[in-house]
Design an enzyme around this catalytic site. Structure first.
Site, PDB file in Angstrom:
ATOM      1  N   LYS A 107      23.784  50.296  42.460  1.00  0.00           N
ATOM      2  CA  LYS A 107      23.471  49.005  43.077  1.00  0.00           C
ATOM      3  C   LYS A 107      24.632  48.593  43.950  1.00  0.00           C
ATOM      4  CE  LYS A 107      20.196  45.849  42.852  1.00  0.00           C
ATOM      5  NZ  LYS A 107      18.817  46.106  42.413  1.00  0.00           N
TER       6      LYS A 107
HETATM    7  N1  GLU Z   1      16.313  46.657  44.878  1.00  0.00           N
HETATM    8  C1  GLU Z   1      15.104  47.180  44.310  1.00  0.00           C
HETATM    9  C2  GLU Z   1      15.196  47.215  42.800  1.00  0.00           C
HETATM   10  O1  GLU Z   1      15.919  46.459  42.215  1.00  0.00           O
HETATM   11  C3  GLU Z   1      14.698  48.504  44.926  1.00  0.00           C
HETATM   12  C4  GLU Z   1      15.632  49.621  44.728  1.00  0.00           C
HETATM   13  C5  GLU Z   1      15.273  50.865  45.522  1.00  0.00           C
HETATM   14  O2  GLU Z   1      14.210  50.909  46.114  1.00  0.00           O
HETATM   15  O3  GLU Z   1      16.094  51.793  45.523  1.00  0.00           O
HETATM   16  O4  GLU Z   1      14.502  47.939  42.150  1.00  0.00           O
END
Ligand code: GLU
Length: 476
Positions: A107
């Site tokens: 993240k």
């Molecule tokens: N930010 C989104 C999540 O928390 C998508 C993550 C992604 O598609 O890699 O799942």
């Protein structure tokens, strides 16, 4: 209430992890290896804006590299900090394992209020952040693939992809360095609404199981169910809009930053969304009752509560007052570990974040595969499929015209049957299948084990089990 100390987001995720591993038989070393966050990179960089240099702080956290690339969004918010990105990257590891997206968890975040900057400034900031990450392989098609999260969207992903491509001019797979791109910039049909669509598919699957519906003290179908949504951003808006328009659910409450709107008769989701887009909040919307203290509306009587914004909104201060039968966590970590316990005791069924919002990363996976294969889904087979269907249709048509009976094909049969699937339909089909399979894997554990009483612990058990298997397969 209210005075009791709440653990941090990171600790809250670890507590949920611990509750699951206590029911598993993992060697303690492996347990620790899976739980810890492998690395968090902090970057501080300056951008010259409005005549002076402004310094920004950003993060990219990699929780687990048991599979690569690692995957997870980039968040733009003033609330971003190390604890938060680490909690979110851990959730990504478990989420990817649960929805069978072949990625490790990561993240990113930038501590910024994007509303304070114009588009050109945001582009400069984003490109600089992307540069800092890419030069350390923290953005890379085979190692680390970001995506949108709170405060970011297609536009930011397009800038990141372009920045990476400028730095890696000979990389034929450069577009796969980030997902959630616009369709004309290497994206995939259906990614924008994927998380909201996934929430809808998750509820469809839940409502296919009468036993599970009964466990939540509900009955029937989604039709007429009273829904409260917290956060009408990309995820909340799409989920609410699909549930209302396609499933007959009644959205009786919408909670936003500046207050909430309530209407027992059902709010017009599109109208509220348009109002927010042009006025920046719900204040002033005329066709509903406005409640200044939005958080109160989390507690109103409803069938389904959808927290779709921030983490920790259901916590020790309000958990006991929640009246919903079913909570579906469209956001990451909206229910703290302490609140989770209170809600479990009250008999509230919670469809956990790991699963509920897994639709986003699932369609990201499809986008990444599309970018690596350099061809849109369906391009090769669509017309061939149609030609084969045409054969069947022509034959049926010939037979029906030869017989004496009234046997006739219904008028729209031909059109419906002939049509080959386009990319959007294939994406939806893949997403639906993923959500059904993931729910069933949790459900088997939920109902199949005496010591498992809720979907969250079941989700963690499945996810951790898969991560452990992948470590074991590597001989770790
Ligand atoms: N930010 C989104 C999540 O928390 C998508 C993550 C992604 O598609 O890699 O799942």
């Amino acid at each position: 209430m209210g005075q009791t100390k709440e653990p941090s987001f990171r600790q809250s995720v670890d507590l949920m992890f611990n509750r699951a591993v206590a029911l598993m038989d993992l060697p303690p070393g492996l347990e620790e290896k899976i739980k810890v966050c492998n690395a968090t990179y902090t970057v501080r960089f300056g951008v010259r804006l409005r005549g002076q240099i402004q310094t920004f702080t950003g993060y990219r956290s990699v929780h687990s590299e048991h599979m690569e690339p690692v995957k997870g969004g980039i968040r733009y918010s003033m609330g971003v900090n190390q604890d938060e990105v680490e909690a979110l990257s851990a959730l990504m590891t478990y989420k990817c394992a649960l929805v069978e997206a072949p990625f490790g968890g990561a993240k990113g975040g930038l501590c910024i209020d994007p509303r304070q900057y114009d588009e050109h400034e945001l582009e400069q900031i984003t490109r600089r952040f992307a540069y800092e990450l890419a030069k350390r392989d923290l953005i890379h098609p085979s190692q680390n693939v970001p995506a949108p999260d709170m405060g970011t969207g297609e536009r930011e992903m397009a800038w990141i992809a372009d920045q990476y491509a400028r730095m890696n001019t000979t990389d034929i797979n450069a577009r796969a360095c980030v997902t959630g791109k616009p369709l004309h910039g290497g994206g995939i049909a259906g990614r924008v609404e994927a998380t909201g669509r996934g929430v809808q598919y998750a509820l469809h699957e839940f409502f296919r199981h009468p036993e599970d519906i009964a466990q939540a003290g509900l009955q029937g179908t989604l039709d007429g169910k009273r829904v409260v949504v917290q956060g009408l951003g990309n995820v909340g808006y799409h989920a609410a809009s699909f549930l209302a328009a396609e499933d007959g659910a009644k959205v009786i409450g919408i909670i936003e930053r500046d207050g909430a709107l309530v209407d027992e008769g059902g709010l017009d989701v599109e109208a509220v969304h348009n109002w927010i887009s042009s006025h920046g909040g719900v204040t002033g919307y005329a066709d509903a009752t406005y409640v200044e203290d939005g958080a109160q509306v989390l507690e109103i009587d409803c069938d389904i509560l959808i927290p779709a914004a921030l983490e920790g909104v259901i916590n020790l201060t309000n958990a006991a007052n929640i009246s919903a039968n079913l909570i579906i966590e469209a956001a990451n970590g909206p229910v703290t570990a302490g609140a989770d316990e209170i809600l479990r005791d009250k008999g509230v069924v919670i469809i956990p974040d790991l699963f509920a919002n897994g639709g986003g990363v699932t369609v990201s996976y499809f986008e990444w595969v599309k970018n690596l294969s350099h061809i849109r889904f369906g391009r090769m087979q669509r017309r061939q499929e149609e030609a084969r269907h045409q054969l069947v249709f022509d034959e049926l048509d010939r037979l029906s015209s030869q017989t004496e009976s009234d046997w006739r094909l219904s008028p729209d049969f031909k059109q419906n049957y002939l049509r080959g699937a386009d990319e959007l339909e294939l994406v939806r089909s893949g997403l639906d299948d993923t959500m059904r399979a993931a729910y069933q894997s949790m459900r088997e554990v939920w109902h199949g084990r005496e010591d498992v009483g809720d979907l969250r612990v079941a989700a963690y058990l499945v996810a951790i089990g898969r991560v452990a298997d992948s470590y074991r397969a590597k001989g770790l």
